[in-house]
Design a protein around this motif. Structure first.
Motif, PDB file in Angstrom:
ATOM      1  N   PRO A   1       1.102  -1.279  -0.153  1.00 23.29           N
ATOM      2  CA  PRO A   1       0.040  -0.454   0.141  1.00 23.29           C
ATOM      3  C   PRO A   1       0.614   1.395  -0.207  1.00 23.29           C
ATOM      4  O   PRO A   1       1.995   1.163   0.153  1.00 23.29           O
TER       5      PRO A   1
ATOM      6  N   CYS B   1       1.594   5.664   1.138  1.00 25.27           N
ATOM      7  CA  CYS B   1       1.395   6.179   2.594  1.00 25.27           C
ATOM      8  C   CYS B   1       0.002   6.992   2.084  1.00 25.27           C
ATOM      9  O   CYS B   1       0.076   7.676   1.122  1.00 25.27           O
ATOM     10  N   VAL B   2      -0.714   7.790   2.953  1.00 30.71           N
ATOM     11  CA  VAL B   2      -1.746   7.887   2.203  1.00 30.71           C
ATOM     12  C   VAL B   2      -1.937   9.764   2.982  1.00 30.71           C
ATOM     13  O   VAL B   2      -2.732  10.029   2.263  1.00 30.71           O
ATOM     14  N   HIS B   3      -1.207   9.398   3.331  1.00 27.19           N
ATOM     15  CA  HIS B   3      -0.252  10.805   3.669  1.00 27.19           C
ATOM     16  C   HIS B   3       0.329  11.270   2.369  1.00 27.19           C
ATOM     17  O   HIS B   3       0.528  13.056   2.426  1.00 27.19           O
TER      18      HIS B   3
ATOM     19  N   ARG C   1       0.850  10.294  -0.704  1.00 27.85           N
ATOM     20  CA  ARG C   1       0.644   9.347  -1.850  1.00 27.85           C
ATOM     21  C   ARG C   1       2.011   9.149  -2.896  1.00 27.85           C
ATOM     22  O   ARG C   1       1.963  10.036  -3.979  1.00 27.85           O
TER      23      ARG C   1
END
Length: 116
Positions: free
Chosen positions: A101, A103-105, A107
């Protein structure tokens, strides 16, 4: 003859004392300046020798055998985790292709141009 010093001799004595103290204070200030210049030079040398920040990071799991996320090198979440290692752009792309995945922070998938 009297043993009482004249006012002029007392003033000359006071001038010599003040001059001696001023020299001592100037010497101390010069030492402080030299110490500060030395510290500043060491700080600048340290900054010049510091390796460049990595562009991409892989965050490892608690057991260090699995990879939890791909981060950009300047991601605050990666810095906070303390479990990241630097990787090349190719390794970051490969990890994202293997469904690690992003990182959602920070990107990294967007920065790497891998969004579908």
């Amino acid at each position: 003859m009297t043993d009482v010093p004249s006012r002029l001799s007392l003033l000359r004595f006071a001038r010599r004392v003040v001059e001696q103290q001023a020299r001592a204070n100037l010497d101390q200030l010069d030492r402080w300046i030299a110490d500060e210049e030395r510290r500043e030079a060491e700080r600048q040398r340290g900054e010049a020798m510091r390796p460049a920040a990595p562009e991409w990071l892989l965050q490892q799991g608690l057991n260090r055998s699995n990879v939890n996320a791909v981060h950009a090198g300047d991601c605050w979440a990666a810095a906070k985790s303390g479990r990241c290692r630097p990787v090349s752009r190719g390794q970051a792309v490969e990890a994202l292709r293997h469904e690690v995945p992003a990182c959602v922070h920070c990107r990294p998938d967007t920065a790497l141009g891998l969004l579908e």
